[in-house]
Design a protein around this motif. Structure first.
Motif, short mmCIF file in Angstrom:
data_model
loop_
_atom_site.label_atom_id
_atom_site.label_comp_id
_atom_site.label_asym_id
_atom_site.label_seq_id
_atom_site.Cartn_x
_atom_site.Cartn_y
_atom_site.Cartn_z
N VAL A 1 112.16 28.85 157.89
CA VAL A 1 113.34 29.65 158.19
C VAL A 1 113.75 29.38 159.62
CG1 VAL A 1 114.25 31.99 158.42
CG2 VAL A 1 112.71 31.43 156.53
N LEU A 2 115.02 29.07 159.81
CA LEU A 2 115.57 28.87 161.14
C LEU A 2 116.59 29.97 161.41
CD1 LEU A 2 115.98 27.16 163.71
CD2 LEU A 2 117.80 25.94 162.49
N GLY A 3 116.39 30.69 162.52
CA GLY A 3 117.31 31.76 162.87
C GLY A 3 116.94 33.05 162.19
N SER A 4 117.67 34.08 162.57
CA SER A 4 117.43 35.41 162.01
C SER A 4 118.76 36.13 161.89
CB SER A 4 116.48 36.21 162.91
OG SER A 4 116.98 36.27 164.22
N SER A 5 119.01 36.64 160.73
CA SER A 5 120.23 37.40 160.47
C SER A 5 119.93 38.43 159.40
CB SER A 5 121.38 36.48 160.04
OG SER A 5 121.09 35.88 158.79
N VAL A 6 120.82 39.40 159.27
CA VAL A 6 120.64 40.43 158.26
C VAL A 6 120.74 39.83 156.86
CG1 VAL A 6 121.51 42.64 157.43
CG2 VAL A 6 121.55 42.15 159.86
N THR A 7 121.64 38.87 156.68
CA THR A 7 121.78 38.23 155.36
C THR A 7 120.53 37.47 154.98
OG1 THR A 7 124.16 37.99 155.79
CG2 THR A 7 123.23 36.69 154.01
N LEU A 8 119.98 36.72 155.92
CA LEU A 8 118.75 35.97 155.65
C LEU A 8 117.58 36.91 155.43
CD1 LEU A 8 117.77 33.05 155.46
CD2 LEU A 8 117.26 33.12 157.90
N GLN A 9 117.53 38.00 156.17
CA GLN A 9 116.45 38.97 155.98
C GLN A 9 116.52 39.62 154.60
OE1 GLN A 9 115.10 42.12 159.04
NE2 GLN A 9 116.52 43.23 157.71
N ALA A 10 117.73 40.01 154.17
CA ALA A 10 117.88 40.62 152.85
C ALA A 10 117.52 39.63 151.75
CB ALA A 10 119.30 41.12 152.67
N PHE A 11 117.83 38.37 151.94
CA PHE A 11 117.51 37.34 150.95
C PHE A 11 116.01 37.19 150.78
CE2 PHE A 11 116.99 32.95 149.52
CZ PHE A 11 117.95 32.85 148.52
N LEU A 12 115.27 37.15 151.89
CA LEU A 12 113.82 37.00 151.82
C LEU A 12 113.14 38.26 151.29
CD1 LEU A 12 113.27 35.14 155.21
CD2 LEU A 12 113.12 34.15 152.93
N MET A 13 113.66 39.42 151.67
CA MET A 13 113.06 40.67 151.21
C MET A 13 113.25 40.87 149.72
SD MET A 13 114.02 43.24 154.35
CE MET A 13 113.28 44.63 153.53
N ARG A 14 114.41 40.48 149.19
CA ARG A 14 114.61 40.60 147.74
C ARG A 14 113.68 39.65 146.97
NH1 ARG A 14 118.79 41.81 144.13
NH2 ARG A 14 119.43 43.36 145.69
N ALA A 15 113.48 38.45 147.51
CA ALA A 15 112.58 37.50 146.84
C ALA A 15 111.14 37.97 146.90
CB ALA A 15 112.71 36.12 147.48
N ALA A 16 110.77 38.70 147.97
CA ALA A 16 109.37 39.16 148.10
C ALA A 16 109.02 40.25 147.11
CB ALA A 16 109.14 39.66 149.53
N ILE A 17 109.99 40.82 146.43
CA ILE A 17 109.68 41.87 145.45
C ILE A 17 108.92 41.30 144.26
CG2 ILE A 17 110.71 43.55 143.87
CD1 ILE A 17 112.99 43.88 145.84
N LYS A 18 109.28 40.09 143.82
CA LYS A 18 108.67 39.49 142.64
C LYS A 18 107.96 38.17 142.93
CE LYS A 18 111.91 41.44 139.30
NZ LYS A 18 112.86 41.15 138.19
N ARG A 19 108.05 37.67 144.15
CA ARG A 19 107.45 36.37 144.47
C ARG A 19 106.49 36.55 145.65
NH1 ARG A 19 109.91 35.59 140.38
NH2 ARG A 19 111.47 33.97 139.94
#
Length: 492
Positions: A273-291
């Protein structure tokens, strides 16, 4: 609406003021905020511009359907003022063009701005006959100045061959049979003269129509096409509704982008992951629910390295749960910029294994990575993008190792512009973050640049994930046409 707890201070102040002052005064306030860079993130800028346009349209004097051209002109002029205040924030032009598209859509649906194909049969033929040769005949007379159907050669008025100059003058004229010129702009057509022979094309066409669909006995000819009377309605409400839909899209963009995470992040993957943003954070957090996966984060020196260096020195301090900055209505500070340290602490708190590496270690780690995730500042029409500094180096390294580069972004960041001069679209930060002012000799004898953005060509990006679906860089032009239409206003 309480905006102080939901937005950054500058944006919250503007959202409170814009509803209490005139549109011109609100424009001056927003221009000042943009010039001083008090509104930072692209989405905050987009929300401020959309709110100003909502106020501007509600107070504009052009409200009728017949005055839509004046409304388009006023919105275009307002957009040019805003773009001039911050030329490198391309999202300003994106929002203004989206609103212009809403106005044009309302005008076209009501038939105020018809194209040539939208005219009735009588209107089209009457327009063509106005540029045709009024004395032309349909080839029945060799001296009529037209080509006969037998020879195909042009003839002059006196029966001789027409010279080249006369033929070139007639080349662009539309030919309309003389008897069809009885068409009026209301579409009425006189009945054919029965003295014409059966070989006459007009007589043959009318005979065919009369045999297939005979006219009523009381009708002297073909009646004009029945059209509803023009209604000069007020389109301001429809345009405001379109702007509100755009504002709702800005509110829900993170949730819509995150919905695609499960199809792009798989179990036991290593994601860089390069950079940090709210969109990128929400993307990773949603994936962490099942992955279950591992995130390798880059420190992004020099603009975001102070807090990340603290993480490297004392990682235990950044494993506790901190307030998670999620998207959605009613969440606090949902549009504040997040740092790499905050993103790492957030992912660690929900059980995602995170590894922070310096920029120099990217080539060594790239061979172990499954994919690279990035955010974006703006996406351009040809598939290239402008994002955080250092992204081009990371993308080039990923291409050498055949690692896919995936970019997550809202469609409001998609610009219809081409990168003719990419360097003019980039921003630079404070040089003191690289060389401190205490090093006076070096500062005085060198010109130091600190780029905060980087231009990444489209060939280095494999996939774009937006709130309306996934696109390759080669297919982004289709999304541009869907969002902005065929008319792209020049606001620069």
């Amino acid at each position: 609406m309480v905006v102080a707890d939901e937005y950054p201070p500058a944006l919250a102040k503007f959202l409170r003021v814009v509803n209490t002052v005139k549109a011109d005064d609100a424009t001056e306030i927003l221009i000042g905020l943009l010039k001083r860079r008090e509104i930072n993130s692209s989405r905050n800028v987009a929300k401020a511009v959309a709110k100003l346009l909502l106020r501007f349209v509600s107070q504009n004097r052009h409200t009728k359907l017949s005055e839509s051209a004046g409304l388009i002109k006023d919105v275009r002029e307002l957009g040019r003022y805003l773009v001039a205040a911050q030329p490198r924030e391309l999202v300003i032009g994106n929002i203004v063009r989206r609103v212009l598209g809403v106005i044009r859509e309302e005008s076209h649906e009501s038939g105020v701005l018809p194209g040539f194909a939208d005219l009735t049969l009588g209107g089209r033929l009457s327009r063509a006959s106005s540029v045709g040769d009024e004395s032309a005949d349909f080839g029945s007379n060799p001296g009529s100045g037209t080509a006969t159907p037998h020879s195909g050669r042009p003839f002059s008025r006196d029966g001789g061959e027409e010279d080249i100059d006369a033929m070139s003058r007639r080349k662009s004229k539309a030919y309309i049979p003389p008897n069809l010129r009885n068409l009026t702009r209301q579409g009425s057509i006189a009945l054919p003269n029965p003295s014409y022979g059966e070989n006459n094309l007009q007589h043959a066409l009318f005979s065919l129509l009369m045999n297939s669909a005979p006219l009523p006995n009381d009708s002297p000819g073909l009646k004009p096409e029945s059209r509803e009377p023009f209604e000069d309605k007020d389109i301001r409400g429809d345009v405001i509704e379109g702007i509100r839909e755009l504002m709702d899209e800005l509110e829900m963009v993170d949730e819509q982008v995150a919905a695609h995470s499960e199809t792009h992040i798989h179990a036991n993957e290593i994601v860089m992951v390069l950079g940090s943003s709210v969109t990128l954070q929400a993307f990773l957090m949603r994936a962490a629910i099942k992955r279950k996966f591992t995130v390798v984060m880059i420190e992004t020196y020099p603009n975001d390295y102070l807090e990340t260096q603290e993480v490297l020195k004392a990682p235990s301090k950044f494993t506790t749960t901190i307030p998670v900055k999620q998207s959605g209505k009613g969440s606090s500070a949902k549009d504040e910029l997040v740092t790499t340290a905050e993103l790492k602490a957030t992912l660690t708190s929900i059980g995602v294994e995170t590894i922070l590496i310096p920029d120099s270690a990217v080539p060594a780690v790239m061979s172990r990575v499954n994919k690279v995730l990035m955010g974006s500042h703006v996406i351009l029409r040809n598939g290239s993008m402008i994002t955080i500094a250092g992204a081009k180096t990371v993308a080039r390294c990923a291409q050498e190792h055949s690692i896919p580069v995936v970019v997550v972004s809202g469609v409001y960041k998609l610009s219809p512009r081409y990168p003719f001069d990419p360097d003019s679209m980039l921003e630079t930060g404070e040089s003191s973050t690289i060389v401190g002012w205490e090093d006076g000799e070096m500062v005085g004898g060198a010109e130091i640049f600190n780029p905060t953005m980087d231009f990444v060509p489209g060939e280095l990006v494999d996939h774009y994930i937006t709130n309306v679906g996934g696109y390759t860089p080669q297919n982004l032009y289709k999304l541009v046409e869907e969002q902005y239409g065929t008319v792209i206003d020049n606001l620069e």
